[in-house]
Design an enzyme around this catalytic site. Sequence first.
Site, PDB file in Angstrom:
ATOM      1  N   GLU A  94       0.803  -1.240   0.000  1.00 45.30           N
ATOM      2  CA  GLU A  94       0.000   0.000   0.000  1.00 45.30           C
ATOM      3  C   GLU A  94       0.830   1.280   0.000  1.00 45.30           C
ATOM      4  O   GLU A  94       0.655   2.130  -0.885  1.00 45.30           O
ATOM      5  CB  GLU A  94      -0.944  -0.032   1.212  1.00 45.30           C
ATOM      6  CG  GLU A  94      -1.652   1.273   1.519  1.00 45.30           C
ATOM      7  CD  GLU A  94      -2.963   1.434   0.783  1.00 45.30           C
ATOM      8  OE1 GLU A  94      -3.406   2.579   0.601  1.00 45.30           O
ATOM      9  OE2 GLU A  94      -3.556   0.413   0.398  1.00 45.30           O
TER      10      GLU A  94
ATOM     11  N   ILE B 139      -5.823   1.974  -1.159  1.00 47.82           N
ATOM     12  CA  ILE B 139      -5.426   1.223  -2.351  1.00 47.82           C
ATOM     13  C   ILE B 139      -5.794  -0.246  -2.200  1.00 47.82           C
ATOM     14  O   ILE B 139      -6.432  -0.846  -3.081  1.00 47.82           O
ATOM     15  CB  ILE B 139      -3.912   1.358  -2.602  1.00 47.82           C
ATOM     16  CG1 ILE B 139      -3.526   2.825  -2.831  1.00 47.82           C
ATOM     17  CG2 ILE B 139      -3.490   0.485  -3.780  1.00 47.82           C
ATOM     18  CD1 ILE B 139      -4.020   3.397  -4.122  1.00 47.82           C
ATOM     19  N   ASP B 140      -5.405  -0.860  -1.089  1.00 43.10           N
ATOM     20  CA  ASP B 140      -5.714  -2.268  -0.866  1.00 43.10           C
ATOM     21  C   ASP B 140      -7.216  -2.522  -0.912  1.00 43.10           C
ATOM     22  O   ASP B 140      -7.688  -3.424  -1.604  1.00 43.10           O
ATOM     23  CB  ASP B 140      -5.170  -2.717   0.489  1.00 43.10           C
ATOM     24  CG  ASP B 140      -3.686  -3.026   0.460  1.00 43.10           C
ATOM     25  OD1 ASP B 140      -3.217  -3.592  -0.531  1.00 43.10           O
ATOM     26  OD2 ASP B 140      -2.989  -2.687   1.434  1.00 43.10           O
ATOM     27  N   LEU B 141      -7.956  -1.745  -0.132  1.00 44.88           N
ATOM     28  CA  LEU B 141      -9.386  -2.017  -0.015  1.00 44.88           C
ATOM     29  C   LEU B 141     -10.119  -1.757  -1.322  1.00 44.88           C
ATOM     30  O   LEU B 141     -10.988  -2.538  -1.729  1.00 44.88           O
ATOM     31  CB  LEU B 141      -9.979  -1.179   1.114  1.00 44.88           C
ATOM     32  CG  LEU B 141      -9.419  -1.485   2.508  1.00 44.88           C
ATOM     33  CD1 LEU B 141     -10.081  -0.603   3.561  1.00 44.88           C
ATOM     34  CD2 LEU B 141      -9.607  -2.953   2.858  1.00 44.88           C
TER      35      LEU B 141
END
Length: 376
Positions: free
Chosen positions: A140, A168-170
Amino acid sequence: MIPGILSGVKVVEFGQNLAGPYCGQILAFLGADVVKVERPEGDDARKWGPPFIEGDATGFIALNRGKQSITVDLADAAQRQALIERIGQADVFVHNLRADVPPKFGIDGASLAQRFPHLIYADLGAFGHTGPWAQRPGYEPIIQAVAGLISLNGDPGGPPARVGVSIIDLSTGMWTAIGVLAALWRKAQTGQGCIVNTSLFETGLMWASNHIAGYTTTGTVAPRQGTGHPSLTPYQAFECSDGPLMICPGNDRLWRKFAEVLGHPEWPDDPRFLTNALRMQHRPLLLGMIGDIMKGETRATWSARLDKLGVPNGPLNSVPDVMALAQVAALAMFSKPFADAPTLFHGLPISFDGQRAGDDSRAPRIGEHNPERSDR
């Protein structure tokens, strides 16, 4: 779970850390049967704490509820073959393994798509499935840095800042789930699977897209705005006598109402402030004029006046402030799965016929659903 939405859909998720597991949890909360595959030592995110509950980090639990867990040692030929057979019986395979791992063990998209043409193969990578960085790993903060988000975030008078949540990840997990849902629709019509490719970097570029459009149009990048907006004025937090209040009059009609609340109904007719484009040209002057007035009253006073005329506004809440809101309680988005821990975990921010997607299920223990444990 929401009954009927994805009932009968079988998902194998070899997810780790955040993005892959969140995709799997979205599908699980929509009713799919999700089997989480972990290395024998478990997903690294299990150890990303404190805080911990029953030995697992709360961040891991938050994104892995409603799943089963099996462990697989990819170096073991028998376990690897059993995994491939399990994937072949599923509708969807989701993974965010390092780019060099799937082809090494025969679970890459090309191999599995050829063997199982019905399979939806969702490959969630770091920098994308093609290009010179296709094999490059990323987390991230790296993606926020490389995609330009950190350069765009923070107060203009201070250093750049990382976005404080794993956006970003989610959101890549969300994009992957969207891709899977679209592929499931096509599969329902044709019986054919496909390869769905997403990546953290592509998501980062998407979040930066408005600034990219501005830069490619003008050749310049708007400076960091703090709580403000690069294309709208006024549209930011203003300091009141007891703290900041976010105010967003997003069109000329609302700007006129805001000016009325400020006690200056003549401002919208000032040649310098007639349109948003003109207000942008005279931004420092206008923001200074507004700021001088706003600091004379409390947030509650201003908010009541703004609410009366329908001007969108809200305080800059802390997390404790957020959880004390009546609106949060009314939405019932959080549940308490552990009787002996106060921790609240999210459902999905979506409801079907008034019923929220998600429930109070727990995350599985490492390998809890391994075949040899099925009778326990």
